[in-house]
Design a protein around this motif. Structure first.
Motif, PDB file in Angstrom:
ATOM      1  N   THR A   7     -10.805   5.862   1.520  1.00  0.00           N
ATOM      2  CA  THR A   7     -11.475   5.725   2.853  1.00  0.00           C
ATOM      3  C   THR A   7     -10.422   6.445   4.050  1.00  0.00           C
ATOM      4  O   THR A   7     -11.032   6.817   4.837  1.00  0.00           O
ATOM      5  CB  THR A   7     -11.163   4.071   3.254  1.00  0.00           C
ATOM      6  OG1 THR A   7     -11.785   3.329   2.141  1.00  0.00           O
ATOM      7  CG2 THR A   7     -11.520   3.594   4.516  1.00  0.00           C
ATOM      8  N   ASP A  45       0.801  -1.308   0.068  1.00  0.00           N
ATOM      9  CA  ASP A  45       0.055  -0.189   0.052  1.00  0.00           C
ATOM     10  C   ASP A  45       0.945   1.275   0.017  1.00  0.00           C
ATOM     11  O   ASP A  45       1.780   1.259   0.664  1.00  0.00           O
ATOM     12  CB  ASP A  45      -0.938  -0.160   1.239  1.00  0.00           C
ATOM     13  CG  ASP A  45      -1.904   1.016   1.204  1.00  0.00           C
ATOM     14  OD1 ASP A  45      -2.905   0.891   0.428  1.00  0.00           O
ATOM     15  OD2 ASP A  45      -1.851   2.101   1.648  1.00  0.00           O
ATOM     16  N   ALA A  55     -17.346   1.008   1.216  1.00  0.00           N
ATOM     17  CA  ALA A  55     -16.585   0.032   2.028  1.00  0.00           C
ATOM     18  C   ALA A  55     -17.229  -1.201   2.275  1.00  0.00           C
ATOM     19  O   ALA A  55     -16.198  -2.352   2.333  1.00  0.00           O
ATOM     20  CB  ALA A  55     -16.436   0.825   3.433  1.00  0.00           C
ATOM     21  N   ASP A  62     -18.612   2.656  -4.778  1.00  0.00           N
ATOM     22  CA  ASP A  62     -17.439   3.035  -3.977  1.00  0.00           C
ATOM     23  C   ASP A  62     -17.975   3.134  -2.450  1.00  0.00           C
ATOM     24  O   ASP A  62     -18.293   4.007  -1.892  1.00  0.00           O
ATOM     25  CB  ASP A  62     -17.058   4.546  -4.216  1.00  0.00           C
ATOM     26  CG  ASP A  62     -15.749   4.776  -3.549  1.00  0.00           C
ATOM     27  OD1 ASP A  62     -15.007   3.812  -3.373  1.00  0.00           O
ATOM     28  OD2 ASP A  62     -15.237   5.971  -3.404  1.00  0.00           O
TER      29      ASP A  62
END
Ligand SMILES: Cc1cc2nc3c(=O)[nH]c(=O)nc-3n(C[C@H](O)[C@H](O)[C@H](O)COP(=O)(O)OP(=O)(O)OC[C@H]3O[C@@H](n4cnc5c(N)ncnc54)[C@H](O)[C@@H]3O)c2cc1C
Length: 305
Positions: A51, A45, A284, A282
């Motif tokens: 997020t 990452d 979570a 989009d």
């Protein structure tokens, strides 16, 4: 670097069962499942992402309100507890021969499978004084934050006919006080009539800055007009964080999203794509669910190696 145990290839390079790219809800959920299947997993990452910008996620099961940052912190902790290897780095390319080769800076990693969960980013025109309001009163996603505009003096802004439809939806669901700032082509007469019928004031022009300090007061257009507002829903579209996939041929839909099957595998054997990269949705919980499905499928297929 924190890393689970790995197989060694003949050239003594470790071959991971799966490399997960992106530590948002999609990538993290896939990594947690695969780690808990006792597979050799590396999560890469670069930091940041959508997020991380979510100030209060309120629609995720069991989480009345959680910041995106906290959700990621907890997810990373959980992944580490199942011995997922975690590295910070910007992935710049993915290629496939017998195995996948994933490049991040000067480093190269090999794996049998890849899960891409790198998300999207919003297109937002340059707007003065945006930062203090982004995520708290300046929103970009009706599914995420429409609810936070209930009863507000709302400006909907964007540049396509979709934005006009968004203004109708906001008026119907959340607030009777909607103005529309449109910087794209003028809407056709039937849309203009509908805007009048629903009491939505139309401003044709380009937004220049947000006015306000402690709270949002107005949107100022580049021509100096001000439209009173204490919330904005913006709609200028989005782009995929997928430049590292430039070297692999993937089937795409007409809007550029990556086509996947029911297990979220792309047209390239072994490359799974989760989250808004494939649907544009989009959320979570959607990204996390897709990560879980992909991981379960990958785990089954690893028995074939
Ligand atoms: C202001 C705001 C509010 C939101 N509110 C909600 C909400 O209320 N409810 C909800 O469900 N969702 C909400 N979202 C959406 C949600 O946060 C995520 O965007 C969604 O869950 C998608 O998750 P993802 O895992 O696919 O991608 P992301 O969460 O975008 O994560 C992608 C990760 O990939 C990394 N990455 C990108 N490119 C690379 C690369 N080349 N190499 C390495 N790493 C890379 C990024 O750093 C990031 O960590 C909100 C988003 C924003 C911006």
């Amino acid at each position: 670097m924190d890393q689970g145990s790995v197989h060694a290839s003949p050239a003594a390079e470790p071959i991971y069962d799966c490399i997960v790219i992106g530590a948002g809800p999609g990538g993290l959920q896939a990594a947690i499942y695969l780690g808990r299947f006792n597979r050799r997993v590396l999560l890469l990452d670069r930091g940041g992402g959508r997020t991380a910008h979510a100030k209060a996620i309120e629609n995720f099961l069991t989480q009345p309100s959680i910041t995106g940052k906290r959700m990621i912190e907890l997810g990373l902790e959980q992944a580490r507890s199942f011995k997922v290897g975690i590295e910070t780095g910007m992935v710049t390319s993915v290629t496939k021969q017998e195995n996948f080769e994933v490049a991040a800076g000067s480093k190269r990693f090999l794996s049998r499978f890849v899960v891409a969960g790198t998300g999207i980013y919003d297109i937002i025109p340059p707007l003065g004084n945006l930062a203090p309001f982004f995520g708290t009163s300046f929103f970009t996603c009706i599914d995420c934050d429409g609810y936070k505009t209930i009863g507000k003096k709302l400006v909907v802004m964007g540049d396509t006919i979709e934005t006009v439809r968004l203004a109708f939806a906001m008026r119907e669901l959340y607030t009777g006080d909607v103005s529309l700032v449109l910087s794209g082509p003028e809407p056709p007469e039937d849309y203009r009539e509908e805007l009048r019928n629903r009491g939505i004031a139309l401003y044709l022009g380009v937004p220049g800055r947000i006015v306000g300090m402690a709270g949002m007061e107005a949107v100022e257009l580049k021509d100096g007009r001000q439209v009173a507002a204490n919330a904005v829903m913006a709609n200028f579209g989005f782009k995929l964080n997928d430049s590292y996939l430039k070297d692999v041929q993937l089937k795409r839909s007409s809007n550029g999203s990556i086509v996947v099957n029911g297990n979220y595998e792309s047209s390239l054997n072994g490359l799974y794509v989760v989250g808004p990269l494939n649907t544009g949705h989009d959320q979570a919980v959607i990204a996390a669910g897709q990560g879980a499905v992909a991981a379960i499928d990958i785990n089954k297929r690893l028995f074939e190696f």
